[in-house]
Write a protein that holds these residues in place. Structure first.
Motif, PDB file in Angstrom:
ATOM      1  N   ARG A   1     -11.289  31.223  -3.449  1.00 41.45           N
ATOM      2  CA  ARG A   1     -10.244  32.220  -3.208  1.00 41.45           C
ATOM      3  C   ARG A   1      -9.607  32.624  -4.526  1.00 41.45           C
ATOM      4  O   ARG A   1      -9.460  31.822  -5.441  1.00 41.45           O
ATOM      5  CB  ARG A   1      -9.156  31.651  -2.281  1.00 41.45           C
ATOM      6  CG  ARG A   1      -9.581  31.544  -0.846  1.00 41.45           C
ATOM      7  CD  ARG A   1      -8.473  31.009   0.046  1.00 41.45           C
ATOM      8  NE  ARG A   1      -8.014  29.724  -0.454  1.00 41.45           N
ATOM      9  CZ  ARG A   1      -6.758  29.447  -0.808  1.00 41.45           C
ATOM     10  NH1 ARG A   1      -5.813  30.353  -0.701  1.00 41.45           N
ATOM     11  NH2 ARG A   1      -6.430  28.244  -1.251  1.00 41.45           N
ATOM     12  N   LEU A   2      -9.211  33.886  -4.594  1.00 41.60           N
ATOM     13  CA  LEU A   2      -8.494  34.422  -5.741  1.00 41.60           C
ATOM     14  C   LEU A   2      -7.080  34.774  -5.306  1.00 41.60           C
ATOM     15  O   LEU A   2      -6.872  35.250  -4.192  1.00 41.60           O
ATOM     16  CB  LEU A   2      -9.177  35.676  -6.279  1.00 41.60           C
ATOM     17  CG  LEU A   2     -10.568  35.490  -6.873  1.00 41.60           C
ATOM     18  CD1 LEU A   2     -11.204  36.843  -7.133  1.00 41.60           C
ATOM     19  CD2 LEU A   2     -10.499  34.681  -8.148  1.00 41.60           C
ATOM     20  N   GLU A   3      -6.125  34.543  -6.203  1.00 44.63           N
ATOM     21  CA  GLU A   3      -4.737  34.909  -5.912  1.00 44.63           C
ATOM     22  C   GLU A   3      -4.073  35.339  -7.210  1.00 44.63           C
ATOM     23  O   GLU A   3      -4.263  34.711  -8.246  1.00 44.63           O
ATOM     24  CB  GLU A   3      -4.000  33.711  -5.316  1.00 44.63           C
ATOM     25  CG  GLU A   3      -2.597  34.029  -4.868  1.00 44.63           C
ATOM     26  CD  GLU A   3      -1.955  32.854  -4.159  1.00 44.63           C
ATOM     27  OE1 GLU A   3      -0.729  32.715  -4.287  1.00 44.63           O
ATOM     28  OE2 GLU A   3      -2.667  32.076  -3.494  1.00 44.63           O
ATOM     29  N   THR A   4      -3.316  36.417  -7.135  1.00 45.74           N
ATOM     30  CA  THR A   4      -2.538  36.861  -8.278  1.00 45.74           C
ATOM     31  C   THR A   4      -1.177  36.180  -8.222  1.00 45.74           C
ATOM     32  O   THR A   4      -0.493  36.247  -7.204  1.00 45.74           O
ATOM     33  CB  THR A   4      -2.371  38.389  -8.263  1.00 45.74           C
ATOM     34  OG1 THR A   4      -3.673  38.990  -8.232  1.00 45.74           O
ATOM     35  CG2 THR A   4      -1.632  38.874  -9.502  1.00 45.74           C
TER      36      THR A   4
ATOM     37  N   GLU B   1      -4.585  36.149 -12.492  1.00 44.23           N
ATOM     38  CA  GLU B   1      -5.500  36.000 -11.368  1.00 44.23           C
ATOM     39  C   GLU B   1      -6.057  34.582 -11.459  1.00 44.23           C
ATOM     40  O   GLU B   1      -6.664  34.205 -12.466  1.00 44.23           O
ATOM     41  CB  GLU B   1      -6.641  37.022 -11.459  1.00 44.23           C
ATOM     42  CG  GLU B   1      -7.473  37.133 -10.228  1.00 44.23           C
ATOM     43  CD  GLU B   1      -6.777  37.892  -9.119  1.00 44.23           C
ATOM     44  OE1 GLU B   1      -7.193  37.748  -7.970  1.00 44.23           O
ATOM     45  OE2 GLU B   1      -5.810  38.643  -9.382  1.00 44.23           O
ATOM     46  N   VAL B   2      -5.817  33.798 -10.417  1.00 44.06           N
ATOM     47  CA  VAL B   2      -6.212  32.392 -10.410  1.00 44.06           C
ATOM     48  C   VAL B   2      -7.278  32.189  -9.336  1.00 44.06           C
ATOM     49  O   VAL B   2      -7.130  32.643  -8.199  1.00 44.06           O
ATOM     50  CB  VAL B   2      -4.993  31.486 -10.132  1.00 44.06           C
ATOM     51  CG1 VAL B   2      -5.416  30.025 -10.059  1.00 44.06           C
ATOM     52  CG2 VAL B   2      -3.941  31.668 -11.223  1.00 44.06           C
ATOM     53  N   GLU B   3      -8.368  31.500  -9.711  1.00 41.76           N
ATOM     54  CA  GLU B   3      -9.422  31.154  -8.763  1.00 41.76           C
ATOM     55  C   GLU B   3      -9.296  29.684  -8.404  1.00 41.76           C
ATOM     56  O   GLU B   3      -9.187  28.821  -9.280  1.00 41.76           O
ATOM     57  CB  GLU B   3     -10.803  31.424  -9.347  1.00 41.76           C
ATOM     58  CG  GLU B   3     -11.922  31.121  -8.376  1.00 41.76           C
ATOM     59  CD  GLU B   3     -13.292  31.475  -8.928  1.00 41.76           C
ATOM     60  OE1 GLU B   3     -14.243  31.439  -8.128  1.00 41.76           O
ATOM     61  OE2 GLU B   3     -13.421  31.777 -10.119  1.00 41.76           O
TER      62      GLU B   3
ATOM     63  N   GLU C   1      -7.109  33.087 -20.304  1.00 41.63           N
ATOM     64  CA  GLU C   1      -8.267  33.004 -19.423  1.00 41.63           C
ATOM     65  C   GLU C   1      -8.956  31.657 -19.590  1.00 41.63           C
ATOM     66  O   GLU C   1      -9.054  31.125 -20.697  1.00 41.63           O
ATOM     67  CB  GLU C   1      -9.245  34.135 -19.721  1.00 41.63           C
ATOM     68  CG  GLU C   1      -8.744  35.482 -19.261  1.00 41.63           C
ATOM     69  CD  GLU C   1      -9.752  36.592 -19.506  1.00 41.63           C
ATOM     70  OE1 GLU C   1     -10.924  36.308 -19.792  1.00 41.63           O
ATOM     71  OE2 GLU C   1      -9.338  37.761 -19.408  1.00 41.63           O
TER      72      GLU C   1
ATOM     73  N   GLY D   1      -5.879  25.694 -10.100  1.00 47.16           N
ATOM     74  CA  GLY D   1      -6.917  26.701 -10.200  1.00 47.16           C
ATOM     75  C   GLY D   1      -7.119  27.147 -11.632  1.00 47.16           C
ATOM     76  O   GLY D   1      -6.363  26.789 -12.536  1.00 47.16           O
TER      77      GLY D   1
ATOM     78  N   VAL E   1      -8.604  33.412 -14.300  1.00 48.02           N
ATOM     79  CA  VAL E   1      -9.797  34.219 -14.578  1.00 48.02           C
ATOM     80  C   VAL E   1      -9.446  35.589 -15.150  1.00 48.02           C
ATOM     81  O   VAL E   1     -10.337  36.294 -15.637  1.00 48.02           O
ATOM     82  CB  VAL E   1     -10.690  34.368 -13.325  1.00 48.02           C
ATOM     83  CG1 VAL E   1     -11.252  33.024 -12.913  1.00 48.02           C
ATOM     84  CG2 VAL E   1      -9.945  35.012 -12.175  1.00 48.02           C
ATOM     85  N   GLU E   2      -8.172  35.955 -15.104  1.00 45.28           N
ATOM     86  CA  GLU E   2      -7.737  37.238 -15.669  1.00 45.28           C
ATOM     87  C   GLU E   2      -6.244  37.160 -15.955  1.00 45.28           C
ATOM     88  O   GLU E   2      -5.493  36.556 -15.199  1.00 45.28           O
ATOM     89  CB  GLU E   2      -8.012  38.374 -14.681  1.00 45.28           C
ATOM     90  CG  GLU E   2      -7.706  39.753 -15.203  1.00 45.28           C
ATOM     91  CD  GLU E   2      -8.736  40.240 -16.210  1.00 45.28           C
ATOM     92  OE1 GLU E   2      -8.315  40.862 -17.199  1.00 45.28           O
ATOM     93  OE2 GLU E   2      -9.942  40.019 -16.013  1.00 45.28           O
TER      94      GLU E   2
END
Length: 60
Positions: free
Chosen positions: A41-44, A34-36, A6, A18, A21-22
């Motif tokens: 925008r967030l994307e796994t 999980e990338v911000e 993280e 990015g 974040v998780e």
């Protein structure tokens, strides 16, 4: 590739950058992050989509 955690900043193979974040490390499922991005925008993404870590959070 070193372990990604993280708040590490990553560059994806498509050139986007990015912040992680998780980290999803669920048994019987592929490792995912999980990338911000800068625009919020967030994307796994999976490990195979990450080119490299460009900034690593320093451990305390």
């Amino acid at each position: 590739m070193n372990e990604i955690g993280e708040l590490d900043v990553v560059r994806l193979k498509d050139g986007r950058e990015g912040t992680v974040v998780e980290v999803y490390n669920v048994p019987n499922c592929p490792l995912a992050y999980e990338v911000e991005f800068d625009d919020g925008r967030l994307e796994t993404v999976q490990l195979s989509q990450i080119d490299k870590v460009i900034w690593k959070r320093r451990s305390l």
